[in-house]
Design an enzyme around this catalytic site. Sequence first.
Site, PDB file in Angstrom:
ATOM      1  N   ASN A   7       0.875  -1.174   0.000  1.00 62.35           N
ATOM      2  CA  ASN A   7       0.000   0.000   0.000  1.00 62.35           C
ATOM      3  C   ASN A   7       0.909   1.220   0.000  1.00 62.35           C
ATOM      4  O   ASN A   7       1.432   1.622   1.035  1.00 62.35           O
ATOM      5  CB  ASN A   7      -0.894  -0.041   1.247  1.00 62.35           C
ATOM      6  N   ARG A  93      -2.591  -1.920  -3.470  1.00 57.46           N
ATOM      7  CA  ARG A  93      -3.817  -1.171  -3.235  1.00 57.46           C
ATOM      8  C   ARG A  93      -3.766   0.088  -4.099  1.00 57.46           C
ATOM      9  O   ARG A  93      -2.795   0.836  -4.064  1.00 57.46           O
ATOM     10  CB  ARG A  93      -3.911  -0.759  -1.775  1.00 57.46           C
ATOM     11  N   HIS A 182     -13.097   2.615   0.120  1.00 54.47           N
ATOM     12  CA  HIS A 182     -13.050   1.533   1.121  1.00 54.47           C
ATOM     13  C   HIS A 182     -13.668   0.240   0.558  1.00 54.47           C
ATOM     14  O   HIS A 182     -14.154  -0.598   1.317  1.00 54.47           O
ATOM     15  CB  HIS A 182     -13.853   1.889   2.402  1.00 54.47           C
ATOM     16  N   ARG A 241     -12.617  15.118   8.139  1.00 48.18           N
ATOM     17  CA  ARG A 241     -13.378  15.504   6.931  1.00 48.18           C
ATOM     18  C   ARG A 241     -14.820  15.853   7.279  1.00 48.18           C
ATOM     19  O   ARG A 241     -15.418  15.212   8.137  1.00 48.18           O
ATOM     20  CB  ARG A 241     -13.386  14.353   5.921  1.00 48.18           C
ATOM     21  N   ASP A 283      -9.015  12.127  16.974  1.00 49.84           N
ATOM     22  CA  ASP A 283      -9.031  10.739  17.436  1.00 49.84           C
ATOM     23  C   ASP A 283     -10.259  10.465  18.310  1.00 49.84           C
ATOM     24  O   ASP A 283     -10.548  11.195  19.255  1.00 49.84           O
ATOM     25  CB  ASP A 283      -7.748  10.481  18.238  1.00 49.84           C
ATOM     26  N   ARG A 285     -10.870   8.223  20.516  1.00 52.89           N
ATOM     27  CA  ARG A 285     -10.628   7.935  21.940  1.00 52.89           C
ATOM     28  C   ARG A 285     -10.456   9.220  22.730  1.00 52.89           C
ATOM     29  O   ARG A 285     -10.959   9.350  23.850  1.00 52.89           O
ATOM     30  CB  ARG A 285      -9.388   7.041  22.102  1.00 52.89           C
ATOM     31  N   GLY A 331     -11.607   1.129  12.881  1.00 54.85           N
ATOM     32  CA  GLY A 331     -11.117   1.378  14.248  1.00 54.85           C
ATOM     33  C   GLY A 331     -12.215   1.725  15.243  1.00 54.85           C
ATOM     34  O   GLY A 331     -12.254   1.188  16.359  1.00 54.85           O
ATOM     35  N   GLY A 333     -15.665   1.390  14.596  1.00 52.61           N
ATOM     36  CA  GLY A 333     -16.715   0.371  14.492  1.00 52.61           C
ATOM     37  C   GLY A 333     -16.367  -0.923  15.216  1.00 52.61           C
ATOM     38  O   GLY A 333     -17.234  -1.575  15.788  1.00 52.61           O
ATOM     39  N   ASN A 335     -13.975  -1.202  17.757  1.00 49.82           N
ATOM     40  CA  ASN A 335     -13.581  -1.036  19.166  1.00 49.82           C
ATOM     41  C   ASN A 335     -14.490  -0.150  19.999  1.00 49.82           C
ATOM     42  O   ASN A 335     -14.461  -0.221  21.222  1.00 49.82           O
ATOM     43  CB  ASN A 335     -12.161  -0.444  19.239  1.00 49.82           C
ATOM     44  N   GLU A 385      -8.372  -5.630   4.894  1.00 50.37           N
ATOM     45  CA  GLU A 385      -8.217  -5.193   3.499  1.00 50.37           C
ATOM     46  C   GLU A 385      -7.032  -5.884   2.829  1.00 50.37           C
ATOM     47  O   GLU A 385      -7.084  -6.205   1.642  1.00 50.37           O
ATOM     48  CB  GLU A 385      -8.086  -3.673   3.446  1.00 50.37           C
TER      49      GLU A 385
HETATM   50  P1  AMP Z   1      -8.840   3.427  11.533  1.00 50.97           P
HETATM   51  O1  AMP Z   1      -8.760   4.618  10.623  1.00 50.97           O
HETATM   52  O2  AMP Z   1      -9.769   2.353  11.042  1.00 50.97           O
HETATM   53  O3  AMP Z   1      -7.499   2.879  11.933  1.00 50.97           O
HETATM   54  O4  AMP Z   1      -9.525   3.940  12.902  1.00 50.97           O
HETATM   55  C1  AMP Z   1      -8.937   4.945  13.678  1.00 50.97           C
HETATM   56  C2  AMP Z   1      -9.981   5.472  14.662  1.00 50.97           C
HETATM   57  O5  AMP Z   1     -10.426   4.395  15.517  1.00 50.97           O
HETATM   58  C3  AMP Z   1      -9.445   6.558  15.582  1.00 50.97           C
HETATM   59  O6  AMP Z   1     -10.361   7.640  15.654  1.00 50.97           O
HETATM   60  C4  AMP Z   1      -9.356   5.855  16.910  1.00 50.97           C
HETATM   61  O7  AMP Z   1      -9.528   6.738  17.997  1.00 50.97           O
HETATM   62  C5  AMP Z   1     -10.525   4.908  16.828  1.00 50.97           C
HETATM   63  N1  AMP Z   1     -10.429   3.876  17.870  1.00 50.97           N
HETATM   64  C6  AMP Z   1      -9.436   2.973  18.039  1.00 50.97           C
HETATM   65  N2  AMP Z   1      -9.665   2.259  19.176  1.00 50.97           N
HETATM   66  C7  AMP Z   1     -10.815   2.721  19.723  1.00 50.97           C
HETATM   67  C8  AMP Z   1     -11.584   2.411  20.904  1.00 50.97           C
HETATM   68  N3  AMP Z   1     -11.199   1.467  21.739  1.00 50.97           N
HETATM   69  N4  AMP Z   1     -12.715   3.126  21.131  1.00 50.97           N
HETATM   70  C9  AMP Z   1     -13.118   4.088  20.266  1.00 50.97           C
HETATM   71  N5  AMP Z   1     -12.439   4.435  19.148  1.00 50.97           N
HETATM   72  C10 AMP Z   1     -11.309   3.768  18.889  1.00 50.97           C
END
Ligand code: AMP
Length: 398
Positions: A7, A93, A182, A241, A283, A285, A331, A333, A335, A385
């Site tokens: 990628n 990719r 995606h 975004r 982020d 979290r 991330g 969805g 977690n 992916e």
């Molecule tokens: P991705 O782009 O798929 O890697 O997702 C990144 C996003 O997932 C970021 O905003 C992270 O804060 C969020 N994320 C990762 N772990 C958690 C968690 N345990 N609870 C809520 N959001 C999370």
Amino acid sequence: MKILVINSGSSSLKFELIDMTNEKTLAKGICERVGIANPIFTYKNLVKGTKIDKQEAPMENHSIAIDLVLKTLQDKEHGVITNVDEIDAIGHRVVHGGEYYDDSVVVDDEVIKNLEDVSALAPLHNPANIMGIKVMKELLPDKKNVVVFDTAFHQSMLPEAYMYAFPYEDYTELKVRKYGFHGTSHKYVSELVREVLGKEDSKIIVCHLGNGASISAVKNGKVVDTSMGLTPLAGVMMGTRTGDADPAAALYVMEKRGLSLKEIDTRMNKKSGILGIFGESSDFRDLEAAMEAGNERAKLAYDMFCYRVKIYIGAYAAAMDGVDAIAFTGGIGENGSDPRETICEGLGYLGLKFDAEKNKERISGTVELSKPDSKVKVYKVETNEELVIARDTYRLTK
Ligand code: AMP
């Protein structure tokens, strides 16, 4: 058969070597800051459990970076192969395949030409993806390269879903339409859920919620609609975004703030979304932590995010005349148990009964989050992916 998945971004390069006999990852890693100051290399050997953690390494360009990857894969201490001949093919990719491709394809000169042709639609991504292919062809000239597109899975949309109501010549002359992104994740997750449901006729809504986020409606294995558009800016609100907004709002902000095209583009792609509303971080979290501490703008961003996902689910249930299952991935969805609960709370009218207790348990893999008597099933699915890219590469080159 071993497949190397690449990628290639403008200043980063992710890689993963997958053994297709058991679909297990042998090694993976990332080259960061390629072509800029202080490049770093991270690598994991998943067979022995060894790793190279954020080591500085000279990587003035992608060719040097890929050379480092190939050397490390064969290296005595960290390697998983003894010779590059063990790599059977390379899967790349590629973000945008335009209207040229509704499936992955083996690279030849015409493919490269077509990718260059659609680069104007993804100027930040396609040129970097193409560079990765060209370097790989140079370094391993005997190997086949396959490109797997983010857009391909969405090419099954009907014109009524993908057309924008701009003057028709903007479609015929400029190719302005919805493409969706995606696609590899939507494909992987919807196919997995279809298998779990155990029926060919299925109506599945996939919510890929990460820093970038998109929703898709997949009926009987084909995409009916998806939330991203000509570019990955459209749809639900994302980390940085805007997602959907009145296009005239962009023109108004541009005029009032005296912004150039490039500046409004950066504002909507890099400074908006969760970051724009919350103001402190993109982020999720950080957002949840601030919300718990009583930060009102964090709460607003959280509510906006969940609301927008929920209304897309309603729209896509309408687009498919119903829905059998909703899958959460990415991330957030995978977690984030709270957003899943907030989104599903409002979907009782579809006959969905959410299992809030199960949702809180942190179980890996595919997990059903709806109650046994729920009309609509809800799943958490870990997307993969790289595996889709490796599977397509294997299918086209074996
Ligand atoms: P991705 O782009 O798929 O890697 O997702 C990144 C996003 O997932 C970021 O905003 C992270 O804060 C969020 N994320 C990762 N772990 C958690 C968690 N345990 N609870 C809520 N959001 C999370």
